[in-house]
Design a protein around this motif. Structure first.
Motif, PDB file in Angstrom:
ATOM      1  N   ASN A   1      -6.847   9.484   5.170  1.00  0.00           N
ATOM      2  CA  ASN A   1      -7.280   7.656   5.878  1.00  0.00           C
ATOM      3  C   ASN A   1      -6.440   7.153   5.053  1.00  0.00           C
ATOM      4  O   ASN A   1      -5.901   5.678   5.293  1.00  0.00           O
ATOM      5  CB  ASN A   1      -8.648   7.595   4.690  1.00  0.00           C
ATOM      6  N   ALA A   2      -5.836   8.030   3.986  1.00  0.00           N
ATOM      7  CA  ALA A   2      -4.390   7.152   2.648  1.00  0.00           C
ATOM      8  C   ALA A   2      -3.366   6.812   3.106  1.00  0.00           C
ATOM      9  O   ALA A   2      -2.774   6.199   3.619  1.00  0.00           O
ATOM     10  CB  ALA A   2      -4.949   7.462   1.697  1.00  0.00           C
ATOM     11  N   ALA A   3      -3.176   8.181   4.481  1.00  0.00           N
ATOM     12  CA  ALA A   3      -1.533   8.428   4.958  1.00  0.00           C
ATOM     13  C   ALA A   3      -1.330   7.785   6.217  1.00  0.00           C
ATOM     14  O   ALA A   3      -0.596   7.509   6.252  1.00  0.00           O
ATOM     15  CB  ALA A   3      -1.813   9.926   5.269  1.00  0.00           C
ATOM     16  N   MET A   4      -2.777   7.516   7.446  1.00  0.00           N
ATOM     17  CA  MET A   4      -2.282   7.746   8.356  1.00  0.00           C
ATOM     18  C   MET A   4      -1.688   5.908   8.611  1.00  0.00           C
ATOM     19  O   MET A   4      -1.075   5.334   9.056  1.00  0.00           O
ATOM     20  CB  MET A   4      -3.598   8.009   9.197  1.00  0.00           C
ATOM     21  N   PRO A   5      -2.427   4.906   7.559  1.00  0.00           N
ATOM     22  CA  PRO A   5      -2.153   3.735   7.744  1.00  0.00           C
ATOM     23  C   PRO A   5      -0.011   3.532   7.741  1.00  0.00           C
ATOM     24  O   PRO A   5      -0.119   2.440   8.216  1.00  0.00           O
ATOM     25  CB  PRO A   5      -3.174   2.917   7.111  1.00  0.00           C
ATOM     26  N   VAL A   6      -0.189   4.704   6.859  1.00  0.00           N
ATOM     27  CA  VAL A   6       1.455   4.271   6.529  1.00  0.00           C
ATOM     28  C   VAL A   6       2.463   4.831   7.708  1.00  0.00           C
ATOM     29  O   VAL A   6       3.159   3.780   8.263  1.00  0.00           O
ATOM     30  CB  VAL A   6       1.580   4.977   5.503  1.00  0.00           C
ATOM     31  N   TYR A   7       1.828   5.662   8.075  1.00  0.00           N
ATOM     32  CA  TYR A   7       2.496   5.891   9.352  1.00  0.00           C
ATOM     33  C   TYR A   7       2.027   5.152  10.477  1.00  0.00           C
ATOM     34  O   TYR A   7       2.987   4.874  11.453  1.00  0.00           O
ATOM     35  CB  TYR A   7       1.982   7.611  10.034  1.00  0.00           C
ATOM     36  N   GLU A   8       1.326   4.580  10.546  1.00  0.00           N
ATOM     37  CA  GLU A   8       0.718   3.986  11.935  1.00  0.00           C
ATOM     38  C   GLU A   8       1.724   2.415  11.633  1.00  0.00           C
ATOM     39  O   GLU A   8       1.756   1.765  12.677  1.00  0.00           O
ATOM     40  CB  GLU A   8      -0.678   3.436  11.971  1.00  0.00           C
ATOM     41  N   GLU A   9       1.910   2.299  10.909  1.00  0.00           N
ATOM     42  CA  GLU A   9       2.604   0.507   9.854  1.00  0.00           C
ATOM     43  C   GLU A   9       4.095   1.131  10.537  1.00  0.00           C
ATOM     44  O   GLU A   9       5.191   0.144  10.398  1.00  0.00           O
ATOM     45  CB  GLU A   9       2.867   0.356   8.570  1.00  0.00           C
ATOM     46  N   ALA A  10       4.470   2.685  10.186  1.00  0.00           N
ATOM     47  CA  ALA A  10       5.665   2.769  10.382  1.00  0.00           C
ATOM     48  C   ALA A  10       6.033   3.220  11.580  1.00  0.00           C
ATOM     49  O   ALA A  10       7.590   3.369  12.005  1.00  0.00           O
ATOM     50  CB  ALA A  10       6.288   3.746   9.619  1.00  0.00           C
ATOM     51  N   GLY A  11       5.167   3.063  12.864  1.00  0.00           N
ATOM     52  CA  GLY A  11       4.679   3.639  14.352  1.00  0.00           C
ATOM     53  C   GLY A  11       5.453   4.890  14.273  1.00  0.00           C
ATOM     54  O   GLY A  11       6.491   5.325  15.195  1.00  0.00           O
ATOM     55  N   VAL A  12       5.383   5.613  14.258  1.00  0.00           N
ATOM     56  CA  VAL A  12       5.037   6.716  13.347  1.00  0.00           C
ATOM     57  C   VAL A  12       4.013   7.650  14.343  1.00  0.00           C
ATOM     58  O   VAL A  12       3.134   7.519  13.589  1.00  0.00           O
ATOM     59  CB  VAL A  12       5.699   7.819  12.003  1.00  0.00           C
TER      60      VAL A  12
ATOM     61  N   LEU B   1      -3.435   7.406  -4.187  1.00  0.00           N
ATOM     62  CA  LEU B   1      -2.049   7.133  -4.457  1.00  0.00           C
ATOM     63  C   LEU B   1      -1.282   8.080  -3.664  1.00  0.00           C
ATOM     64  O   LEU B   1       0.290   7.645  -3.106  1.00  0.00           O
ATOM     65  CB  LEU B   1      -1.554   6.262  -5.840  1.00  0.00           C
ATOM     66  N   GLY B   2      -1.355   9.494  -4.045  1.00  0.00           N
ATOM     67  CA  GLY B   2      -0.678  10.428  -4.168  1.00  0.00           C
ATOM     68  C   GLY B   2      -0.586  10.477  -1.849  1.00  0.00           C
ATOM     69  O   GLY B   2       0.805  10.872  -2.007  1.00  0.00           O
ATOM     70  N   ASP B   3      -1.431  11.043  -1.850  1.00  0.00           N
ATOM     71  CA  ASP B   3      -1.532  11.031  -0.422  1.00  0.00           C
ATOM     72  C   ASP B   3      -0.321   9.348   0.727  1.00  0.00           C
ATOM     73  O   ASP B   3       0.169  10.563   1.513  1.00  0.00           O
ATOM     74  CB  ASP B   3      -2.614  10.714   0.301  1.00  0.00           C
ATOM     75  N   THR B   4      -0.696   8.253  -0.231  1.00  0.00           N
ATOM     76  CA  THR B   4       0.248   7.267  -0.109  1.00  0.00           C
ATOM     77  C   THR B   4       1.612   7.489   0.011  1.00  0.00           C
ATOM     78  O   THR B   4       2.622   7.268   1.031  1.00  0.00           O
ATOM     79  CB  THR B   4      -0.294   6.222  -0.241  1.00  0.00           C
ATOM     80  N   PHE B   5       2.122   7.570  -1.295  1.00  0.00           N
ATOM     81  CA  PHE B   5       3.557   8.554  -1.543  1.00  0.00           C
ATOM     82  C   PHE B   5       4.116   9.171  -0.846  1.00  0.00           C
ATOM     83  O   PHE B   5       5.143   9.110  -0.425  1.00  0.00           O
ATOM     84  CB  PHE B   5       3.680   8.693  -2.707  1.00  0.00           C
ATOM     85  N   THR B   6       3.174  10.394  -0.133  1.00  0.00           N
ATOM     86  CA  THR B   6       3.593  11.744   0.836  1.00  0.00           C
ATOM     87  C   THR B   6       3.855  10.829   2.056  1.00  0.00           C
ATOM     88  O   THR B   6       5.217  11.217   2.291  1.00  0.00           O
ATOM     89  CB  THR B   6       3.002  12.486   0.534  1.00  0.00           C
ATOM     90  N   ALA B   7       2.894  10.123   2.457  1.00  0.00           N
ATOM     91  CA  ALA B   7       3.461   9.588   4.052  1.00  0.00           C
ATOM     92  C   ALA B   7       4.553   9.062   3.690  1.00  0.00           C
ATOM     93  O   ALA B   7       5.625   9.083   4.891  1.00  0.00           O
ATOM     94  CB  ALA B   7       2.023   9.304   4.400  1.00  0.00           C
ATOM     95  N   ALA B   8       4.758   8.091   2.682  1.00  0.00           N
ATOM     96  CA  ALA B   8       5.710   6.724   3.378  1.00  0.00           C
ATOM     97  C   ALA B   8       6.881   7.639   2.634  1.00  0.00           C
ATOM     98  O   ALA B   8       8.274   7.173   3.309  1.00  0.00           O
ATOM     99  CB  ALA B   8       5.255   5.853   1.772  1.00  0.00           C
ATOM    100  N   LEU B   9       6.840   8.808   1.559  1.00  0.00           N
ATOM    101  CA  LEU B   9       8.128   9.640   1.974  1.00  0.00           C
ATOM    102  C   LEU B   9       8.671  10.394   2.874  1.00  0.00           C
ATOM    103  O   LEU B   9       9.826  10.060   3.303  1.00  0.00           O
ATOM    104  CB  LEU B   9       7.921  10.125   0.467  1.00  0.00           C
ATOM    105  N   VAL B  10       7.823  10.718   4.015  1.00  0.00           N
ATOM    106  CA  VAL B  10       7.820  11.611   4.891  1.00  0.00           C
ATOM    107  C   VAL B  10       8.303  10.352   6.595  1.00  0.00           C
ATOM    108  O   VAL B  10       9.234  11.103   7.032  1.00  0.00           O
ATOM    109  CB  VAL B  10       6.652  12.011   5.218  1.00  0.00           C
ATOM    110  N   THR B  11       7.883   9.636   6.512  1.00  0.00           N
ATOM    111  CA  THR B  11       8.765   8.059   6.848  1.00  0.00           C
ATOM    112  C   THR B  11       9.459   8.226   7.455  1.00  0.00           C
ATOM    113  O   THR B  11      10.790   7.806   8.001  1.00  0.00           O
ATOM    114  CB  THR B  11       7.090   7.170   7.639  1.00  0.00           C
ATOM    115  N   ARG B  12      10.017   8.141   5.678  1.00  0.00           N
ATOM    116  CA  ARG B  12      11.573   7.643   5.158  1.00  0.00           C
ATOM    117  C   ARG B  12      11.880   8.677   5.748  1.00  0.00           C
ATOM    118  O   ARG B  12      13.350   8.122   6.258  1.00  0.00           O
ATOM    119  CB  ARG B  12      11.207   7.277   4.305  1.00  0.00           C
TER     120      ARG B  12
END
Length: 284
Positions: free
Chosen positions: A34-45, A248-259
């Motif tokens: 739930n925390a990770a998916m919005p990060v991927y979606e906002e990055a278009g991934v 926060l860790g889930d958010t961090f890792t999703a953002a890390l992967v997208t970058r």
């Protein structure tokens, strides 16, 4: 009987997944997938999200309903996804919360079955506990991760508690020694622990694996993320923002992967992921 091509015509978004992410999923809440998916979606991934545990809500509420996903279901779901063609363009595998040791072994077996020349990098966020709450999954998950997935990972993102338990007991800074007893969390103590994860059984010495130790407290008001490789370590520091929020860790890792999959080097990706976490806290 529909063909695969027919079925694809039913998809509103026919793009193949660029990331396969494993983690907990909530009906209502902001941790795990739930925390990770919005990060991927906002990055278009496009992300294929594989649940390992389904919950009604955060377990901190007075009641919670849970369904643990079996390793057999995960294995079958991955076969199904492979048959659809959804995984033909995957660029990274992100493994987060696991509910049982068997899940770790199922994911490892599937990953090993992929063509070694084309395997996407595996980013392992060993989400099993923290210093303030201890273990929040089966403690047997830690050795299962160490045996099955750590040798396959290109990047690991443990916090201090998780790092100590992945390394295991017996080390001077291992889990039988509380984190507060370390003389300097930012020096060779954490670096030494992290480097022990770079050489697990079954993997030759390599500088291609990176351990990112997240949420390290050094100076008051500052929080560090330590980037450790076989021959160097670097620190990405930022202001600490007081919060009780989880995920926060889930958010961090999703953002890390997208970058990382868009071409950033690790240092830049860590800085961007840390900034994304601060943004999430500030905009709660």
């Amino acid at each position: 009987m529909y063909t695969t091509d027919d079925a694809r015509d039913f998809e509103l978004d026919p793009r193949p997944a660029r990331v396969v992410a494993f983690g907990s999923q909530l009906v209502f809440g902001s941790v795990g997938l739930n925390a990770a998916m919005p990060v991927y979606e906002e990055a278009g991934v496009r992300c294929a999200a594989v649940p390992t545990l389904v919950l009604s809500n955060l377990p901190h509420y007075p009641s919670v309903q849970t369904v643990e996903v079996t390793p057999e279901w995960i294995d079958a779901a991955l076969r199904d996804l492979g048959a659809t063609g959804a995984l033909r363009a995957v660029e990274a595998i992100a493994v987060g919360y696991l509910a049982s040791p068997g899940q770790a072994h199922a994911i490892a077996a599937w990953y090993r079955s992929l063509d070694e020349r084309e395997r996407p990098p595996l980013i392992l966020d060993p989400t099993f506990g923290d210093s303030d709450v201890g273990f929040y999954t089966d403690p047997a998950v830690a050795p299962a991760l160490r045996d099955a997935l750590v040798p396959l990972a290109a990047v690991l993102t443990p916090n201090r508690f998780e790092l100590e338990h992945l390394v295991g007991p017996g080390h001077p800074a291992g889990p039988e020694h509380p984190a507060g007893e370390a003389s300097d969390e930012a020096d060779s103590g954490i670096t030494g622990l992290a480097r022990r994860l770079l050489l697990p059984a079954g993997r030759a010495p390599s500088d291609h694996c990176t351990v990112i130790v997240t949420g390290v407290h050094t100076d008051e008001g500052v929080i560090d993320n330590l980037i450790v490789t076989a021959d160097e370590h670097r620190t990405v520091s930022g202001p600490e923002i007081a919060t009780w929020a989880k995920g926060l860790g889930d958010t961090f890792t999703a953002a890390l992967v997208t970058r990382l999959i868009t071409g950033d080097d690790v240092h830049t990706a860590v800085a961007a992921a840390a900034a994304r976490v601060r943004y999430a806290i500030e905009h709660r």
